[in-house]
Design an enzyme around this catalytic site. Structure first.
Site, PDB file in Angstrom:
ATOM      1  N   CYS B  89     -24.378 -39.108 -26.686  1.00 54.03           N
ATOM      2  CA  CYS B  89     -25.384 -40.196 -26.910  1.00 54.03           C
ATOM      3  C   CYS B  89     -26.369 -39.734 -28.067  1.00 54.03           C
ATOM      4  O   CYS B  89     -25.836 -39.525 -29.210  1.00 54.03           O
ATOM      5  CB  CYS B  89     -25.993 -40.789 -25.643  1.00 54.03           C
ATOM      6  SG  CYS B  89     -26.962 -42.013 -25.721  1.00 54.03           S
ATOM      7  N   HIS B 218     -21.432 -41.861 -21.951  1.00 61.73           N
ATOM      8  CA  HIS B 218     -22.042 -40.616 -20.918  1.00 61.73           C
ATOM      9  C   HIS B 218     -20.862 -40.320 -20.053  1.00 61.73           C
ATOM     10  O   HIS B 218     -20.926 -40.901 -18.857  1.00 61.73           O
ATOM     11  CB  HIS B 218     -23.339 -41.205 -20.176  1.00 61.73           C
ATOM     12  CG  HIS B 218     -24.351 -41.115 -21.226  1.00 61.73           C
ATOM     13  ND1 HIS B 218     -25.407 -40.012 -21.281  1.00 61.73           N
ATOM     14  CD2 HIS B 218     -25.123 -42.087 -21.905  1.00 61.73           C
ATOM     15  CE1 HIS B 218     -26.271 -40.436 -22.125  1.00 61.73           C
ATOM     16  NE2 HIS B 218     -26.328 -41.468 -22.474  1.00 61.73           N
ATOM     17  N   GLU B 220     -20.700 -37.538 -18.426  1.00 64.51           N
ATOM     18  CA  GLU B 220     -21.332 -36.868 -17.331  1.00 64.51           C
ATOM     19  C   GLU B 220     -21.850 -37.559 -16.597  1.00 64.51           C
ATOM     20  O   GLU B 220     -22.293 -37.044 -15.439  1.00 64.51           O
ATOM     21  CB  GLU B 220     -22.441 -35.590 -17.830  1.00 64.51           C
ATOM     22  CG  GLU B 220     -23.777 -36.569 -18.415  1.00 64.51           C
ATOM     23  CD  GLU B 220     -23.991 -37.288 -19.316  1.00 64.51           C
ATOM     24  OE1 GLU B 220     -22.760 -37.574 -20.146  1.00 64.51           O
ATOM     25  OE2 GLU B 220     -25.028 -37.852 -19.728  1.00 64.51           O
TER      26      GLU B 220
END
Lengths: 206, 268
Positions: B89, B218, B220
Site C-alpha cells: 500500500c 494488504h 498482512e
C-alpha cells in the site's frame, strides 16, 4: 435551490468568466516545510532553494455573480476553504494581484483528469442556480538564490524523474504549469509546457 | 536459513506491527527499523518490507517524501543485489515514487487517485486478485490463475503511466503478478471488482528481476483464515468457516506472500 439564491443568481445572458481563489494556511505550512527540507537536503535540484510556499488554487468558471458575491459564497461554503485557518484572496481580473512575491516562481500542479470538484459545483448550483466548473490544484511558490535562471531550476525541482530528481509533480499522473512573470487567469486551460526528453536539460525552457 | 527481514517504518506508517507478525508467522525474523536508524543498518538483513500507512502524512504526494529518504537509497542498493523488497500500500507508493518498480531509478509509474463510479476518496473493502504468470519472488510457487481475497484500503492506488502502453508491456513481461478479478477469477473490468480503476487491472507491479514488489492490497491483514470477510465467496469462505468452527489458526490468503518469501530465502 437555496432561499438565498435570488440575491446571487447571475442575470440571464451573463457571459462566462473565470475567478481564481488563492487559499493559504494562516499558520506555517508543515507540508511546504517538509517539501522544502527534503528538496534542499536530498535533491540536486534543491540546491540554492531559498524558500518554498504552498497554496491551493481554486478556479471557478461560468456565469458568476459580482466579485463581492463570489467572495461571500466562497467564505460561506465549507467546499472551498476554512476561514478559521485559511485566508483566501480572490482574483477576478487579469490585472488583479496574486499572492506571489517578487522572485518567486509559481508552479501549478494538479491530478490529471482529477482537477474538477463536483461537490463544490453541486453546492454552487444549489446556492445560486448557476452551473459552473470548479477546478482545484496546488500552487508551489519557489524561490531560488539569484544566481541563475529560476525557471529552469524550478522545472528540475518539479518533475519527478528519479529518487534524486524532482519532487513536486509525478508526470505519470499529474499535470503542471509554470509561471515566471504573469499567472494566467485561466491557468488550468493554459498551454502545457513542451514535453522534453529530460527536464534536467537546461534547455528545457518555454 | 537466514531470514532476517527489516520492516522499514517511516513516520506515519501504521502497519508495521501487523507486517512483522505476518513475517513471524511465516517463520521469518522481522525487525522493525525506524527511519531514525542509519541506512547502513539495512545491509545486515536478507529482505525488506515497507508497510502501509501514511508516510510523512502523505505530504506532497503519497510516498513522495519517503522515496527520497537515504533508507530507500540503501534499499535500492540491496535490491539491486537481489534481496527481496515488498512494499504494501503506502510502501508500494514509496517504491513507485522511488522508481524501484518497474525499473530501478526511473519513475515511470504513478499510483494515482482512485477512479470509482459515483464516489471519490478513500475506499476500503475486500477484493479478489488473480495470480498471473510472473518471476515475482512473492508469488513464486502459487499457480497462475489462483484467486486470493485480500483487503484493500487506499485513496491513491490506481497504477497508471504517462506511457500509454507501459502497463500492458509490463504484463507481457511478467511484471504484473496480480490483477484485480471477480470471485471466480475473471478479469475485473469495473468498480468495485477493480476498486481503483487501475490500468490493466493491476493490483501489483514488480521489477524485472521479480524481487521488488509494489502491492496495493494488504496481505498482512489476511493472515488468519478466520478473519476473511463474510462476503468473500469461494474456497476461502469454506476455510474461513472451518477455522471459525474449530477455533483453529489456519493460514489466511495473505500468508501466501510471506510464505513465498520464506521459501525464496530458504533457496527452495
Amino acid at each position: 435551490m437555496s432561499p438565498h439564491a435570488e440575491a446571487v443568481r447571475p442575470r440571464r445572458g451573463t457571459r462566462p468568466r473565470t475567478v481564481q481563489a488563492w487559499i493559504e494556511l494562516r499558520a506555517e505550512d508543515p507540508e511546504a516545510s517538509s517539501a522544502e527540507s527534503v528538496a534542499r537536503t536530498r535533491l540536486a535540484s534543491g540546491a540554492g532553494l531559498v524558500a518554498l510556499r504552498r497554496l491551493r488554487l481554486v478556479e471557478l468558471r461560468g456565469p458568476l455573480p459580482a466579485r463581492r458575491d463570489v467572495e461571500g459564497l466562497l467564505h460561506r461554503s465549507i467546499q472551498f476553504y476554512n476561514p478559521h485557518k485559511e485566508r483566501c484572496q480572490v482574483r477576478a481580473a487579469a490585472r488583479d494581484p496574486v499572492p506571489v512575491r517578487p522572485g518567486e516562481v509559481a508552479v501549478l500542479v494538479w491530478d490529471r483528469d482529477g482537477e474538477r470538484r463536483p461537490a463544490a459545483e453541486h453546492w454552487w448550483d444549489h446556492q445560486t442556480g448557476a452551473r459552473i466548473e470548479v477546478r482545484e490544484g496546488t500552487v508551489w511558490l519557489v524561490t531560488f538564490a539569484p544566481d541563475g535562471p529560476p525557471g529552469g531550476r524550478a522545472r528540475r525541482l518539479v518533475i519527478t524523474e528519479g529518487r534524486d530528481s524532482g519532487l513536486l509533480c509525478n508526470p505519470n499522473a499529474q499535470e503542471w504549469r509554470l509561471a515566471e512573470d504573469r499567472v494566467p487567469l485561466e491557468w488550468f486551460a493554459s498551454a502545457p509546457e513542451p514535453r522534453v526528453a529530460s527536464a534536467t536539460a537546461e534547455g528545457a525552457t518555454r | 536459513m537466514s531470514g532476517r527481514v527489516a520492516v522499514i517504518a517511516f513516520p506515519g506508517l501504521n502497519c508495521e506491527t501487523e507486517s512483522a507478525r505476518a513475517l513471524e508467522r511465516a517463520g521469518l525474523e522481522p525487525e522493525i527499523v525506524r527511519w531514525t536508524r542509519p541506512a547502513s543498518v539495512l545491509a545486515r538483513f536478507d529482505a525488506y518490507v515497507i508497510p502501509g500507512g501514511f508516510s510523512y502524512q502523505d505530504r506532497v504526494r503519497a510516498g513522495a517524501l519517503a522515496a527520497k529518504d537515504p533508507l530507500v537509497d540503501a534499499l535500492a542498493s540491496e535490491s539491486g543485489a537481489g534481496k527481496p523488497v515488498l512494499g504494501i500500500c503506502n510502501g508500494a507508493q514509496v517504491l513507485v515514487e522511488a522508481g524501484l518498480v518497474p525499473d530501478d531509478g526511473v519513475v515511470r509509474l504513478a499510483l494515482a487517485r482512485n477512479r470509482m463510479m459515483g464516489r471519490s476518496g478513500y475506499y476500503a473493502s475486500w477484493v479478489y486478485v488473480r495470480v498471473e504468470p510472473s518471476r515475482c519472488v512473492f508469488t513464486r510457487g502459487v499457480p497462475p490463475g489462483t484467486v486470493l481475497p485480500l483487503p484493500m484500503a487506499h485513496a491513491e492506488g490506481r497504477f497508471t503511466s504517462s506511457e500509454p502502453a507501459l502497463i500492458g508491456q509490463l504484463a507481457d513481461a511478467g511484471q504484473v503478478p496480480l490483477r484485480y478479478a471477480t470471485a471466480d477469477g475473471a478479469p475485473a473490468r469495473v468498480f468495485p471488482d477493480n476498486p481503483n480503476g487501475a490500468e490493466g487491472g493491476a493490483a501489483a507491479v514488480c521489477n524485472r528481476d521479480g524481487n521488488v514488489l509494489a502491492l496495493m492490497p494488504h496481505p498482512e491483514r489476511a493472515v488468519d483464515a478466520g478473519a476473511v470477510a463474510r462476503r468473500v465467496a469461494g474456497p476461502w469462505a469454506q476455510r474461513r468457516d472451518e477455522a471459525l468452527a474449530t477455533g483453529g489458526e489456519a493460514d489466511g490468503p495473505g500468508m501466501v506472500f510471506f510464505t513465498a518469501l520464506r521459501r525464496h530465502l530458504e533457496g527452495a
